[in-house]
Enzyme design. Structure first.
Site: not given
Ligand code: ATR
Length: 281
Positions: A20, A71, A107, A137, A158, A240
Site C-alpha cells: 500500500s 470495504k 474514492d 471503482a 462487459r 490513477g
Molecule cells: P474494482 O473494484 O477495481 O472496480 P471490480 O469490481 O472487480 O474492480 O470491477 C472490475 C471491472 O473491470 C468490471 O467492470 C469488469 O467487467 P464485468 O462487470 O463484466 O466483470 C471489468 N473487467 C475486468 N476484466 C475485463 C475484461 N477482460 N474485459 C472487459 N472488462 C473487464
C-alpha cells in the site's frame, strides 16, 4: 516529530496491504501539517473486519483507510455512514469521531478533485463522461459525478446488468455504447484491462481523439496502452495516482480537520512507487 505519549495513530487495513502507498502518503501529509501523528499498514484477514473495528475503538485510532477485502465487511461494525458510503454500501475510510465510527467513501470525490486539478471544470455543466467498467471503482466515480454538474455519464461494461446497476447511482448516468466513446469529453477506464503486464486496450483506440481527456485509474504501469494510444491521438491523459492521492487528501481532512496540498503527496506516492518497483526488479 518524535513519537511520544501524545502521538496519534491512523493507518490502512487490507489484505494484501504491504504494497500500500497509503502510509507513505499519510505520513508525508502528517509531517507537512506538523502533527504528531503516524500512519501504519495493518494486515487484517478477510474474516477479521469486526475485530479491526473493535481495535479502532479500544486503541483510539483516529481513522483508517479501508481497502480490499474489507470495504463492505466493515460496514455492519460502524455506527453511521456518510451519504456517499450509504449510497454505495462500501467504505474506503473510517473516521473515529470521539468514539463514534463513521464510514466514508472518498474514492469518487478523489476522482473529481483529480480531474479538477487537471483542468476539467464540471462547473459549466457541459462535460460528457464515458466510463469503461462498472465495478467498485466505477460505482464510486459515478456516484460522485452524479453529485457534480456532469452533463452525461455513459457506462460501458462487459456485463450489462452491472452497467445498469451502476447507472442507477446518478441521475444523468445511463448504459452506453461505442458511440459514446467518440462523443465523450472525458473517458475513464476503471476495468483491470491494461493492468500490470497486460498490454491490451479496454476500448477501440481508433475512437480516441484530441480534445478528449483520458483517465486510466490504473497506475501500474504508469502508462497503460490506453494512455499511450490517447497521447498519440492528441488527448490529455492522467493515470490513477492523482486519484489515489486526492482520495487520501479527503480522508486526511476528515481525520485531522486540515487540508494538505496534493502535489507534495503525489511526489511522495511516486517516490514510494518507484522504490517498490526498484525492489521488485
Ligand atoms: P474494482 O473494484 O477495481 O472496480 P471490480 O469490481 O472487480 O474492480 O470491477 C472490475 C471491472 O473491470 C468490471 O467492470 C469488469 O467487467 P464485468 O462487470 O463484466 O466483470 C471489468 N473487467 C475486468 N476484466 C475485463 C475484461 N477482460 N474485459 C472487459 N472488462 C473487464
Amino acid at each position: 516529530m518524535p513519537i511520544t505519549g501524545d502521538t496519534r495513530l491512523v493507518g490502512v487495513i487490507g489484505d494484501p496491504v504491504r504494497h500500500s502507498l497509503s502510509p507513505a502518503i499519510h505520513n508525508e501529509a502528517l509531517r507537512r501539517l506538523e502533527l504528531n501523528w503516524r500512519s501504519l499498514a495493518f494486515e487484517v484477514a478477510a474474516d477479521e473486519a469486526a475485530q479491526a473495528m473493535q481495535a479502532v475503538r479500544v486503541l483510539g485510532l483516529r481513522g483508517l483507510s479501508v481497502t480490499m477485502p474489507h470495504k463492505a465487511a466493515v460496514v455492519p461494525h460502524l455506527d453511521r455512514l456518510a451519504p456517499s458510503a450509504d449510497a454505495l454500501g462500501v467504505v474506503n475510510c473510517v473516521s473515529n469521531e470521539d468514539g463514534e465510527l463513521v464510514g466514508h467513501n472518498t474514492d469518487g470525490d478523489g476522482f473529481v478533485a483529480a480531474i479538477g486539478a487537471l483542468g476539467v471544470s464540471l462547473g459549466d455543466g457541459a462535460v460528457r463522461f464515458a466510463i469503461l467498467g462498472a465495478g467498485g471503482a466505477a460505482r464510486s466515480i459515478v456516484e460522485a459525478l452524479g453529485r457534480s454538474a456532469a452533463a452525461d455519464i455513459a457506462i460501458i461494461n462487459r456485463t450489462a446488468e452491472r452497467a445498469e446497476s451502476c447507472a442507477a447511482l446518478a441521475g444523468v448516468a445511463r448504459v452506453g455504447g461505442q458511440a459514446d466513446l467518440e462523443q465523450a469529453d472525458v473517458i475513464v477506464n476503471t476495468t483491470s484491462v491494461g493492468m500490470g503486464t497486460d498490454r491490451s486496450l479496454p476500448m477501440d483506440g481508433a475512437l480516441l481523439r484530441s480534445g478528449q481527456t483520458v483517465v486510466d485509474i490504473i497506475y501500474e504501469p504508469a502508462e497503460t496502452m490506453l494512455l499511450t494510444a490517447a497521447k498519440a491521438a492528441g488527448a490529455t491523459t492522467m493515470n490513477g495516482l492523482p486519484m489515489l492521492v486526492h482520495q487520501a487528501v479527503v480522508q486526511l481532512e476528515l481525520w485531522t480537520g486540515r487540508e494538505c496540498p496534493a502535489e507534495p503527496l503525489l511526489a511522495a506516492a511516486q517516490q514510494a512507487l518507484d522504490k517498490r518497483s526498484a525492489g521488485a526488479g
